[in-house]
Design a protein around this motif. Structure first.
Motif, PDB file in Angstrom:
ATOM      1  N   ARG A 181      -1.089   5.184  -3.612  1.00 38.30           N
ATOM      2  CA  ARG A 181      -0.881   5.253  -2.310  1.00 38.30           C
ATOM      3  C   ARG A 181      -0.109   4.056  -1.303  1.00 38.30           C
ATOM      4  O   ARG A 181       0.577   3.526  -1.789  1.00 38.30           O
ATOM      5  N   SER A 212      -8.035   8.348   7.265  1.00 39.73           N
ATOM      6  CA  SER A 212      -9.636   8.638   7.318  1.00 39.73           C
ATOM      7  C   SER A 212     -10.031   8.150   6.620  1.00 39.73           C
ATOM      8  O   SER A 212      -9.749   8.185   5.265  1.00 39.73           O
ATOM      9  N   GLY A 213     -11.297   6.911   6.922  1.00 38.94           N
ATOM     10  CA  GLY A 213     -11.898   6.306   6.078  1.00 38.94           C
ATOM     11  C   GLY A 213     -11.615   5.649   4.831  1.00 38.94           C
ATOM     12  O   GLY A 213     -10.533   4.762   4.531  1.00 38.94           O
ATOM     13  N   GLY A 214     -11.411   6.075   3.929  1.00 35.74           N
ATOM     14  CA  GLY A 214     -11.821   5.059   2.703  1.00 35.74           C
ATOM     15  C   GLY A 214      -9.949   5.479   2.303  1.00 35.74           C
ATOM     16  O   GLY A 214      -9.690   4.276   1.076  1.00 35.74           O
ATOM     17  N   ASP A 215      -9.333   5.948   1.777  1.00 35.98           N
ATOM     18  CA  ASP A 215      -8.099   5.750   1.710  1.00 35.98           C
ATOM     19  C   ASP A 215      -6.717   4.772   2.590  1.00 35.98           C
ATOM     20  O   ASP A 215      -5.873   4.503   2.492  1.00 35.98           O
TER      21      ASP A 215
END
Ligand SMILES: *Cc1c(COP(=O)(O)O)cnc(C)c1O
Length: 433
Positions: A181, A212-215
């Motif tokens: 990531r 977007s959001g979690g990553d």
């Protein structure tokens, strides 16, 4: 509301009187310490112990659940001095107040704070996006050490525009391997010795658009040069503010330490790594930092006022080519815009470019009588050094040129001496050139 964790310290320390919120400068004198728990001692003793006694076996179990991360949120009580201790906890409670952070962690050095932070968030295949240049050891850690574990990086120049930051994030997303990531966005502002400020708001907006959001990767920023008095990057969207407490926070050039301030959930993850590898600050250094923090605002304010006066004197001197100081940004420039949105003062560390080269720079440095010839910054005493010949000696020539690290550059960190004495010292040294 805070990370007060020790059962030996007050549970609900006073941070306001009625509706009146107390300022950090006031809270530094007592916050997080209850004299009644230490024989009435006005000041916290230094707790020189390697381990702590549990009242009941069940307490030991509960504390270990916190320490090992089995229960999130850190320890409820003191266990063993590699994990925590009263002096370090009081220090962390006070440190976080300056940036209104949810939590803080203390470390044995700025670099151990940075290394522990980076080790917490990266895995093989991950990419770090960072502004450049960074503190040399941070750059080495990312480029030479983390690369051995399959972690790569993408960098952008500290003064980058929103578009350039977008491009770096897009490139980083395409550079991950094996399910990796974009693990972390790591900034340093102002950059040394270019003084270029990073647009933290633009970085935060770029992250919001790219993930977007979690990553979404956390944003950490080395705030050693302007924090916590002149810059509070958490307000511009950073998640973690990184400190070499060796500099302004310690402030007397007599200790080495580091700190992280910011998001509690993220710092709990870093705390677990710190517990494992033992990069916590020692009790004696933590105690010295408590003393330092009592005068932080006084020292930094005076140093900042001195720097205004000294830079005003230097900028028009016939032997001076240029002064790279945040107080002299071109009005209307992008850097001046970032400064007005992010900073409340120009700091006390700047770049002095003399007319000439190494010969002139060395003659100037050798003639100084009050300012000391030493690297580092943020102490009560004024320091001066020649980056090209000292801190940045091993930087390749083209990179030196790109960063403006020329032989005629002198880096100066102004202390809390009398401003007129400093001006007399610089005037005398310039005459000797
Ligand atoms: C000094 C410094 C560091 C490293 O801190 P140590 O306490 O020396 O480990 C990191 N970042 C910046 C900007 C520094 O000036």
């Amino acid at each position: 509301m805070s990370n007060e964790t020790s059962s030996r310290r007050p549970k609900a320390p006073r941070t306001s009187i009625g509706n009146h919120q107390l300022s950090p400068a006031t809270l530094m004198m007592g916050h997080g310490f209850d004299p009644a728990l230490s024989e009435g001692s006005l000041k916290p003793p230094i707790f020189l112990t390697s381990t702590f006694v549990f009242e009941k076996a069940a307490d030991g179990k509960k504390f270990f659940e916190g320490i090992t991360g089995r229960r999130p949120g850190g320890g409820d009580g003191l266990v063993y001095s590699r994990f925590n201790g009263p002096n370090q906890e009081i220090l962390e409670d006070r440190l976080r107040l300056w940036e209104d952070g949810e939590a803080a962690l203390s470390f044995s050095s700025g670099m151990s704070a940075i290394a522990t932070l980076l080790f917490t968030f990266v895995r093989p295949g991950d990419v770090i996006v960072h502004s450049g240049p960074l503190y040399a050891a941070t750059e080495t850690f990312i480029a030479k050490i983390l690369s051995q574990f399959g972690v790569t990086y993408v960098d952008f120049p500290a003064g980058a525009t929103r578009e350039e930051i977008d491009t770096a994030l897009t490139k980083a997303k395409g550079q991950t391997t094996n399910g990796g990531r974009v693990a972390l966005i790591y900034l340093e502002s102002p950059a040394n010795p270019t003084n270029a400020l990073v647009d933290v708001e633009a970085v935060a907006a770029s992250r919001a658009a790219a993930f977007s959001g979690g990553d979404a990767p956390p944003i950490a920023i080395d705030n050693t040069f302007l924090g916590p008095l002149w810059a509070r990057p958490i307000e511009q969207g950073a998640d973690i503010s990184v400190y070499s407490l060796t500099k302004y926070a310690g402030g007397h050039s007599d200790l080495v330490a580091g700190g992280l301030v910011g998001d509690k959930a993220l710092l709990d993850r870093v705390r677990t790594m710190r517990n494992t590898i033992g990069t916590i600050c020692d009790p004696n250094t933590a105690w010295m930092l408590l003393r330092s923090l009592e005068t932080l605002e006084l020292r930094m304010s005076r140093a900042g006022e001195n720097a205004v006066k000294v830079c005003d004197f230097l900028k028009d001197h016939p032997k001076v080519e240029k002064v790279g100081y945040l107080g002299f940004l071109d009005p209307g420039s992008r850097q001046a815009d970032i400064f007005s949105r992010h900073c409340s003062g120009a700091g006390s560390t700047f770049s002095l470019y003399l007319k000439g080269g190494e010969k002139e720079a060395f003659a100037f440095l050798d003639a100084l009588q009050i300012a000391h010839l030493a690297v580092s910054l943020g102490g009560t005493e004024t320091l001066a050094s020649a980056p090209a010949a000292m801190t940045h000696l091993s930087v390749p020539d083209e990179r030196k040129a790109a960063l403006g690290i020329s032989d005629n550059l002198v880096r100066i960190s102004i202390g809390v001496e009398d401003a007129d004495d400093l001006i007399a010292d610089f005037a005398n040294a310039l005459n000797a050139v």
